[in-house]
Design a protein around this motif. Sequence first.
Motif, mmCIF file in Angstrom:
data_model
loop_
_atom_site.group_PDB
_atom_site.id
_atom_site.type_symbol
_atom_site.label_atom_id
_atom_site.label_comp_id
_atom_site.label_asym_id
_atom_site.label_seq_id
_atom_site.Cartn_x
_atom_site.Cartn_y
_atom_site.Cartn_z
ATOM 1 N N PRO A 129 11.123 85.134 -11.449
ATOM 2 C CA PRO A 129 12.047 84.242 -12.164
ATOM 3 C C PRO A 129 12.766 83.299 -11.205
ATOM 4 O O PRO A 129 13.303 83.729 -10.182
ATOM 5 C CB PRO A 129 13.022 85.209 -12.821
ATOM 6 C CG PRO A 129 12.258 86.474 -12.977
ATOM 7 C CD PRO A 129 11.365 86.551 -11.781
ATOM 8 N N GLY A 130 12.739 82.004 -11.517
ATOM 9 C CA GLY A 130 13.429 81.019 -10.702
ATOM 10 C C GLY A 130 12.742 80.652 -9.411
ATOM 11 O O GLY A 130 13.300 79.895 -8.609
ATOM 12 N N LYS A 131 11.537 81.169 -9.193
ATOM 13 C CA LYS A 131 10.814 80.889 -7.950
ATOM 14 C C LYS A 131 9.461 80.239 -8.254
ATOM 15 O O LYS A 131 8.956 80.307 -9.368
ATOM 16 C CB LYS A 131 10.613 82.170 -7.155
ATOM 17 C CG LYS A 131 11.905 82.801 -6.665
ATOM 18 C CD LYS A 131 11.628 83.955 -5.719
ATOM 19 C CE LYS A 131 12.917 84.533 -5.166
ATOM 20 N NZ LYS A 131 12.666 85.651 -4.226
ATOM 21 N N THR A 132 8.888 79.625 -7.232
ATOM 22 C CA THR A 132 7.567 79.027 -7.395
ATOM 23 C C THR A 132 6.481 80.094 -7.291
ATOM 24 O O THR A 132 6.720 81.172 -6.726
ATOM 25 C CB THR A 132 7.321 77.952 -6.330
ATOM 26 O OG1 THR A 132 7.453 78.545 -5.035
ATOM 27 C CG2 THR A 132 8.306 76.805 -6.463
ATOM 28 N N ARG A 133 5.326 79.784 -7.829
ATOM 29 C CA ARG A 133 4.207 80.723 -7.762
ATOM 30 C C ARG A 133 3.750 80.849 -6.313
ATOM 31 O O ARG A 133 3.636 79.855 -5.602
ATOM 32 C CB ARG A 133 3.054 80.227 -8.638
ATOM 33 C CG ARG A 133 1.941 81.225 -8.830
ATOM 34 C CD ARG A 133 0.911 80.735 -9.844
ATOM 35 N NE ARG A 133 1.500 80.560 -11.167
ATOM 36 C CZ ARG A 133 0.778 80.286 -12.258
ATOM 37 N NH1 ARG A 133 -0.548 80.161 -12.167
ATOM 38 N NH2 ARG A 133 1.371 80.133 -13.421
ATOM 39 N N GLU A 134 3.493 82.083 -5.886
ATOM 40 C CA GLU A 134 3.090 82.322 -4.505
ATOM 41 C C GLU A 134 1.806 83.134 -4.442
ATOM 42 O O GLU A 134 1.541 83.965 -5.320
ATOM 43 C CB GLU A 134 4.189 83.049 -3.730
ATOM 44 C CG GLU A 134 4.500 84.445 -4.221
ATOM 45 C CD GLU A 134 5.498 85.190 -3.322
ATOM 46 O OE1 GLU A 134 5.918 84.626 -2.294
ATOM 47 O OE2 GLU A 134 5.838 86.341 -3.666
ATOM 48 N N LEU A 135 1.047 82.894 -3.376
ATOM 49 C CA LEU A 135 -0.179 83.640 -3.163
ATOM 50 C C LEU A 135 0.137 85.057 -2.701
ATOM 51 O O LEU A 135 0.954 85.258 -1.802
ATOM 52 C CB LEU A 135 -1.029 82.940 -2.111
ATOM 53 C CG LEU A 135 -2.312 83.654 -1.674
ATOM 54 C CD1 LEU A 135 -3.287 83.751 -2.823
ATOM 55 C CD2 LEU A 135 -2.936 82.943 -0.488
ATOM 56 N N VAL A 136 -0.512 86.023 -3.314
ATOM 57 C CA VAL A 136 -0.343 87.428 -2.913
ATOM 58 C C VAL A 136 -1.518 87.864 -2.040
ATOM 59 O O VAL A 136 -1.337 88.386 -0.942
ATOM 60 C CB VAL A 136 -0.243 88.342 -4.141
ATOM 61 C CG1 VAL A 136 -0.149 89.803 -3.709
ATOM 62 C CG2 VAL A 136 0.959 87.956 -5.006
ATOM 63 N N THR A 137 -2.736 87.654 -2.542
ATOM 64 C CA THR A 137 -3.912 88.113 -1.814
ATOM 65 C C THR A 137 -5.164 87.454 -2.355
ATOM 66 O O THR A 137 -5.202 87.046 -3.517
ATOM 67 C CB THR A 137 -4.045 89.645 -1.928
ATOM 68 O OG1 THR A 137 -5.227 90.085 -1.243
ATOM 69 C CG2 THR A 137 -4.112 90.096 -3.374
ATOM 70 N N THR A 138 -6.181 87.330 -1.491
ATOM 71 C CA THR A 138 -7.473 86.810 -1.922
ATOM 72 C C THR A 138 -8.604 87.667 -1.362
ATOM 73 O O THR A 138 -8.422 88.381 -0.359
ATOM 74 C CB THR A 138 -7.711 85.371 -1.447
ATOM 75 O OG1 THR A 138 -7.690 85.334 -0.009
ATOM 76 C CG2 THR A 138 -6.676 84.417 -1.995
ATOM 77 N N ILE A 139 -9.759 87.560 -2.006
ATOM 78 C CA ILE A 139 -10.953 88.249 -1.540
ATOM 79 C C ILE A 139 -12.150 87.337 -1.753
ATOM 80 O O ILE A 139 -12.301 86.727 -2.816
ATOM 81 C CB ILE A 139 -11.133 89.610 -2.255
ATOM 82 C CG1 ILE A 139 -12.317 90.373 -1.649
ATOM 83 C CG2 ILE A 139 -11.274 89.440 -3.757
ATOM 84 C CD1 ILE A 139 -12.366 91.837 -2.092
ATOM 85 N N SER A 140 -12.982 87.224 -0.726
ATOM 86 C CA SER A 140 -14.164 86.363 -0.832
ATOM 87 C C SER A 140 -15.297 87.099 -1.531
ATOM 88 O O SER A 140 -15.222 88.312 -1.773
ATOM 89 C CB SER A 140 -14.608 85.928 0.567
ATOM 90 O OG SER A 140 -15.168 87.042 1.258
#
Length: 119
Positions: free
Chosen positions: A41-52
């Motif tokens: 809430p009140g924050k921008t979307r952020e990357l948590v994790t990725t997998i190739s």
Amino acid sequence: QVQLVESGGGLVQPGGSLRLSCAAKGSIVSIHFMGWYRQAPGKTRELVTTISSGGSTKYADSVKGRFTISRDNAKNTVYLQMNSLEPEDTAVYYCNAAISTTTSLRDYWGQGTQVTVSS
């Protein structure tokens, strides 16, 4: 048409665990990167994790050692195992995937699933 269908969110106490799932459905030729983002809430979307597609992973510093991403290519599904959850992890979690169909290569997003960490 392609859809990402998420499941597994909910309410958990601090220190607890949750497992999120995201299944890609539709006319899929191949899936490249898959990942999870979150928006508090009140924050921008952020990357948590990725997998190739080959299984290489990256994590945000805030979740390293606590979260694990994995994928089942036969099921077109990506998972997020979240352990040692903290109140700061409370957010809507979104699945993201780069998917090729017969006509395009583009990013797709899931509908979002709420994760609430609270006592």
